[in-house]
Design a protein around this motif. Structure first.
Motif, short mmCIF file in Angstrom:
data_model
loop_
_atom_site.label_atom_id
_atom_site.label_comp_id
_atom_site.label_asym_id
_atom_site.label_seq_id
_atom_site.Cartn_x
_atom_site.Cartn_y
_atom_site.Cartn_z
N ASN A 1 0.86 -1.19 0.00
CA ASN A 1 0.00 0.00 0.00
C ASN A 1 0.89 1.23 0.00
OD1 ASN A 1 -2.46 -1.61 0.44
ND2 ASN A 1 -1.58 -1.97 2.47
N LEU A 2 0.78 2.05 -1.06
CA LEU A 2 1.66 3.21 -1.23
C LEU A 2 0.87 4.51 -1.17
CD1 LEU A 2 3.28 0.78 -2.43
CD2 LEU A 2 4.22 2.36 -4.11
N ASP A 3 1.40 5.49 -0.42
CA ASP A 3 0.79 6.81 -0.38
C ASP A 3 1.76 7.76 0.31
OD1 ASP A 3 -1.16 8.89 -0.59
OD2 ASP A 3 -2.74 7.38 -0.43
N PHE A 4 1.36 9.04 0.39
CA PHE A 4 2.20 10.05 1.04
C PHE A 4 2.38 9.70 2.52
CE2 PHE A 4 0.59 12.78 -2.51
CZ PHE A 4 1.83 13.06 -3.07
N PRO A 5 3.47 10.20 3.14
CA PRO A 5 3.76 9.85 4.54
C PRO A 5 2.63 10.16 5.51
CG PRO A 5 5.70 10.83 3.52
CD PRO A 5 4.59 10.95 2.51
N ASP A 6 1.93 11.30 5.36
CA ASP A 6 0.88 11.62 6.32
C ASP A 6 -0.29 10.64 6.20
OD1 ASP A 6 0.14 12.57 3.83
OD2 ASP A 6 -0.61 14.50 4.54
N THR A 7 -0.57 10.21 4.98
CA THR A 7 -1.64 9.23 4.78
C THR A 7 -1.26 7.87 5.34
OG1 THR A 7 -2.43 10.38 2.80
CG2 THR A 7 -3.06 8.07 3.05
N ILE A 8 -0.03 7.45 5.09
CA ILE A 8 0.43 6.16 5.61
C ILE A 8 0.43 6.17 7.14
CG2 ILE A 8 2.41 4.62 5.79
CD1 ILE A 8 0.87 4.34 3.18
N ALA A 9 0.75 7.31 7.74
CA ALA A 9 0.72 7.39 9.21
C ALA A 9 -0.69 7.16 9.73
CB ALA A 9 1.24 8.76 9.66
N ILE A 10 -1.70 7.75 9.06
CA ILE A 10 -3.09 7.53 9.45
C ILE A 10 -3.50 6.09 9.22
CG2 ILE A 10 -5.49 8.20 8.95
CD1 ILE A 10 -4.31 10.95 8.08
N ARG A 11 -3.06 5.55 8.08
CA ARG A 11 -3.38 4.15 7.77
C ARG A 11 -2.80 3.21 8.81
NH1 ARG A 11 -4.95 1.40 3.08
NH2 ARG A 11 -4.51 -0.82 3.25
N ASN A 12 -1.55 3.45 9.21
CA ASN A 12 -0.92 2.61 10.21
C ASN A 12 -1.70 2.65 11.52
OD1 ASN A 12 1.19 1.69 8.61
ND2 ASN A 12 2.54 3.40 9.16
N GLU A 13 -2.22 3.83 11.86
CA GLU A 13 -2.97 3.99 13.11
C GLU A 13 -4.31 3.27 13.06
OE1 GLU A 13 -4.99 7.51 15.89
OE2 GLU A 13 -3.82 8.04 14.11
N LEU A 14 -5.02 3.42 11.94
CA LEU A 14 -6.39 2.91 11.86
C LEU A 14 -6.48 1.47 11.37
CD1 LEU A 14 -8.28 6.02 10.41
CD2 LEU A 14 -8.24 5.21 12.77
N LEU A 15 -5.56 1.07 10.48
CA LEU A 15 -5.66 -0.26 9.86
C LEU A 15 -4.48 -1.17 10.18
CD1 LEU A 15 -6.99 0.75 6.32
CD2 LEU A 15 -8.23 -0.54 8.07
N GLY A 16 -3.32 -0.57 10.41
CA GLY A 16 -2.15 -1.39 10.67
C GLY A 16 -1.77 -2.23 9.46
N THR A 17 -1.01 -3.28 9.68
CA THR A 17 -0.61 -4.19 8.60
C THR A 17 -0.88 -5.62 9.03
OG1 THR A 17 1.66 -4.29 9.42
CG2 THR A 17 1.18 -2.64 7.72
#
Length: 276
Positions: free
Chosen positions: A111-127
């Motif tokens: 999953n690729l996106d800008f750093p701020d989006t990935i930070a939100i993704r990590n918080e809400l969805l994780g891996t």
């Protein structure tokens, strides 16, 4: 569990608008759109639905958003049938969970996106196992090196609602570089004609008060994409709303007329590129 408050006008809100569209479509038609990750996410957040997502126009937009994800998932599944160990790469992922829906237990998801989006993704969805989040600018192709690509396993890329915001020259450079670096791969993305960009800007972006955002990329003739690289072996335009399964009568007579027009006019299309 305490709910996460999403403030209006934040990056989080822009990410949740398309996610809510898919949730709403799933609530209406659970037998057509099954995005359980999306449902679980909305159980954790406090989100005010924008007025533009209410009424008939909002319903059309929600169905279109959910259909787009269905199309992308269908294209990925078809590729994975022939390449079960492939990489599945979500370009400009936002909070999309398509890989989790198509995961066959062998493929690797990126999953690729800008750093701020990935930070939100990590918080809400994780891996999860075999799933990786990569913070990057898609136009900086150094991200190529973070994909564990093996030509014998294959790779399928998809981008939902992403390339509209790229300059035409940037898209051409990116596609040419991908075609050369990932032989045997496939790229799937949605596009509109040049005429459709004006409607998109007026109806959706301005309507959601995204006044500082513009759109640039369009495809009037899909065959011109093959000219961008000798490594692009085929370029096919599929109908966005009817290309991967038929319309449902429950959408309503008027809505289905709109959808058929969008497909026939190629205002909405799903494009599949194959790399040599």
């Amino acid at each position: 569990m305490e709910k996460i408050k999403i403030e209006k006008g934040t990056v989080q809100e822009t990410l949740l608008i398309p996610l809510y569209g898919r949730k709403y479509a799933m609530d209406l038609y659970p037998d057509l759109f099954m995005d359980h990750d999306c449902q679980a996410l909305f159980d954790r957040i406090d989100f005010t639905v924008p007025d533009n997502m209410k009424g008939m126009l909002g319903n059309i937009g929600c169905i279109m958003g959910a259909t787009r994800q269905y199309d992308m998932a269908s294209a990925c599944r078809a590729y994975l049938k022939a390449h079960p160990n492939a990489c599945v790469v979500n370009l400009g992922c936002g909070l999309d969970t398509t890989f989790r829906q198509v995961d066959n237990g062998k493929a690797k998801g990126y999953n690729l996106d800008f750093p701020d989006t990935i930070a939100i993704r990590n918080e809400l969805l994780g891996t999860r196992e075999r799933e990786f989040n990569i913070a990057c600018d898609l136009n900086d192709i150094s991200w190529f090196d973070q994909i564990d690509f093996r030509p014998e396993d294959g790779i399928v890329f998809f981008a939902s609602g992403v390339f509209y915001y790229f300059k035409m020259t940037d898209v051409e450079k990116l596609f040419a570089a991908m075609a050369e670096h990932f032989p045997g791969g496939k790229l799937v993305f949605d596009a509109t004609k040049k005429k459709g960009l004006k409607s998109m800007l007026k109806t959706w972006l301005k309507g959601f008060e995204m006044k500082d955002i513009n759109v640039y990329f369009s495809v009037d003739d899909v065959h011109t994409l093959k000219e961008w690289s000798g490594h692009i072996s085929s370029a096919v335009s599929n109908p966005y709303l009817t290309g991967y399964r038929p319309l449902d009568k429950r959408y309503g007579f008027i809505t289905n007329i709109v959808f058929r027009y969008l497909d026939r006019s190629k205002m909405c299309q799903i494009i599949e590129l194959k790399f040599d």
